[in-house]
Design a protein around this motif. Sequence first.
Motif, PDB file in Angstrom:
ATOM      1  N   SER A 230      35.383 -81.677 -45.694  1.00 37.35           N
ATOM      2  CA  SER A 230      36.146 -80.525 -46.182  1.00 37.35           C
ATOM      3  C   SER A 230      35.271 -79.293 -46.367  1.00 37.35           C
ATOM      4  CB  SER A 230      36.811 -80.879 -47.513  1.00 37.35           C
ATOM      5  OG  SER A 230      37.621 -82.025 -47.390  1.00 37.35           O
ATOM      6  N   ASN A 231      34.068 -79.495 -46.894  1.00 32.42           N
ATOM      7  CA  ASN A 231      33.177 -78.359 -47.122  1.00 32.42           C
ATOM      8  C   ASN A 231      32.751 -77.714 -45.807  1.00 32.42           C
ATOM      9  OD1 ASN A 231      31.619 -81.036 -47.204  1.00 32.42           O
ATOM     10  ND2 ASN A 231      30.012 -79.577 -46.680  1.00 32.42           N
ATOM     11  N   THR A 298      40.993 -84.583 -44.985  1.00 27.94           N
ATOM     12  CA  THR A 298      39.946 -83.567 -44.859  1.00 27.94           C
ATOM     13  C   THR A 298      40.498 -82.169 -45.086  1.00 27.94           C
ATOM     14  OG1 THR A 298      38.814 -84.989 -43.261  1.00 27.94           O
ATOM     15  CG2 THR A 298      38.105 -82.701 -43.367  1.00 27.94           C
ATOM     16  N   GLN A 300      43.238 -81.477 -46.771  1.00 28.19           N
ATOM     17  CA  GLN A 300      43.616 -81.412 -48.185  1.00 28.19           C
ATOM     18  C   GLN A 300      42.398 -81.140 -49.063  1.00 28.19           C
ATOM     19  OE1 GLN A 300      46.641 -81.415 -49.498  1.00 28.19           O
ATOM     20  NE2 GLN A 300      45.802 -81.159 -51.558  1.00 28.19           N
ATOM     21  N   GLY A 301      41.281 -81.753 -48.719  1.00 23.94           N
ATOM     22  CA  GLY A 301      40.048 -81.498 -49.462  1.00 23.94           C
ATOM     23  C   GLY A 301      39.601 -80.058 -49.344  1.00 23.94           C
ATOM     24  N   LEU A 303      41.564 -77.488 -48.932  1.00 26.46           N
ATOM     25  CA  LEU A 303      42.468 -76.708 -49.774  1.00 26.46           C
ATOM     26  C   LEU A 303      42.070 -76.813 -51.250  1.00 26.46           C
ATOM     27  CD1 LEU A 303      45.900 -77.597 -48.103  1.00 26.46           C
ATOM     28  CD2 LEU A 303      44.607 -75.467 -47.884  1.00 26.46           C
ATOM     29  N   GLN A 304      41.656 -77.997 -51.661  1.00 26.97           N
ATOM     30  CA  GLN A 304      41.221 -78.180 -53.045  1.00 26.97           C
ATOM     31  C   GLN A 304      39.954 -77.385 -53.337  1.00 26.97           C
ATOM     32  OE1 GLN A 304      40.984 -82.483 -53.094  1.00 26.97           O
ATOM     33  NE2 GLN A 304      43.015 -82.697 -54.014  1.00 26.97           N
ATOM     34  N   LEU A 305      39.029 -77.370 -52.371  1.00 28.24           N
ATOM     35  CA  LEU A 305      37.812 -76.576 -52.547  1.00 28.24           C
ATOM     36  C   LEU A 305      38.145 -75.096 -52.684  1.00 28.24           C
ATOM     37  CD1 LEU A 305      35.284 -78.162 -50.006  1.00 28.24           C
ATOM     38  CD2 LEU A 305      35.034 -78.068 -52.490  1.00 28.24           C
ATOM     39  N   ALA A 307      40.942 -73.797 -53.683  1.00 20.65           N
ATOM     40  CA  ALA A 307      41.614 -73.583 -54.968  1.00 20.65           C
ATOM     41  C   ALA A 307      40.595 -73.495 -56.101  1.00 20.65           C
ATOM     42  CB  ALA A 307      42.602 -74.717 -55.234  1.00 20.65           C
ATOM     43  N   ALA A 308      39.579 -74.343 -56.047  1.00 18.25           N
ATOM     44  CA  ALA A 308      38.529 -74.316 -57.067  1.00 18.25           C
ATOM     45  C   ALA A 308      37.746 -73.009 -57.024  1.00 18.25           C
ATOM     46  CB  ALA A 308      37.587 -75.497 -56.876  1.00 18.25           C
ATOM     47  N   THR A 312      43.639 -68.453 -52.551  1.00 20.15           N
ATOM     48  CA  THR A 312      44.968 -68.961 -52.225  1.00 20.15           C
ATOM     49  C   THR A 312      45.280 -68.865 -50.736  1.00 20.15           C
ATOM     50  OG1 THR A 312      45.941 -66.789 -52.691  1.00 20.15           O
ATOM     51  CG2 THR A 312      45.879 -68.375 -54.505  1.00 20.15           C
TER      52      THR A 312
END
Length: 376
Positions: A230-231, A298, A300-301, A303-305, A307-308, A312
């Motif tokens: 994801s990163n 991957t 989804q990860g 998107l979470q990164l 968001a953190a 958006t």
Amino acid sequence: MSFGALSPNAIRALNKGAKMGGFAHDTGEGGLSPYHLEHGGDLIWEIGTGYFSTRTKDGDFDPDQFADKVAHDQIKCVSLKLSQGAKPGVGGVLPAAKVTKEIAEIREVPQGQKCVSPSSHKVFRTPVKLIEFVARLRELSGGKPTGFKLCVGSRADVLAICKAMLQVGTTPDFIVVDGSEGGTGAAMLEFEDHVGMPLTDGLMTVHNALVGVGLRDRIKIGASGKVAASNDIVKRIIQGADYTNAARAMMMAAGCIQAQLCHTDKCPVGVATQDRRRGRALDVGDKSERVQRYQEATVQGALQLMAAMGVTDPGQLQPHMLRRVVSETETRSYAEIHEWLAPGQLLDEVPQTWRADWELASADTFHPVRPTIRRS
């Protein structure tokens, strides 16, 4: 990810996973096979220097055959391969042991002989002719998005292609930047380790060059080269990409254990073999689900990164959000470390840091400077 390098079941699993997950499957340069079309997943038809599945008996590009095949509904866009990260300047190789009757028919090459792609294209020899050929492919395909993939060798090369776009008056729809981190069993270690720009350098070079000539808003940029987590997605978008491609990680999702027996045709898990008995080791139903779940998790990860990070939309990612450790006591952002050109800056007043490459670049040649060897 070519059929020939990969088994029928590996291609089936990747394409079925793409269909299930709603993402695209790149054919690789090995041609368009029935296995790519079996499960209905969206396809990016990659055409390399060998013009496999669309070539004449003499190995030239066959426009009539191309127009007939590209009309298939599953083919959503066309990607012309100039070079790949693991071996820029060298054509692909399929060992003779893997060139079965079926592969020979699909690639339109002799059976049982080593299949070596030329190191460069026959259809064009200059940046201008490249851009004209991309436009021709788009026309033959009925307007489907068309672009090219390359591993960057020098900034002058990229600027030469940009000058060609300005001269011809058209652009590709996308450019895929492949980093030298890319891997393949068909490359010499010297090329893998010492030729071509790493993805970070190549990606930012292409992004800034397109911004500098005022064409960035017309061309999407893809990034490939060990994109697995994801990163990696977030990092490459910050560096200038619009999207990312994954090959090695997808092969692992499909069952690859890196046995390093690809060239022997004795892959123990059925991923990289044309031996039908060995190919049965890969269960298409199971592995297609793994491919789909890997891509979904991957993304989804990523998107979470984001968001953190308080983001958006991917368009909000900026160079100051990515930092690099430059010493034991200091980190600096990419906004501080690297130069970022303004839209049209190369056309108005070329910065001193870009002037030598800009003056060297010519729309009439791919080799304005001698190639360099990277130090590891």
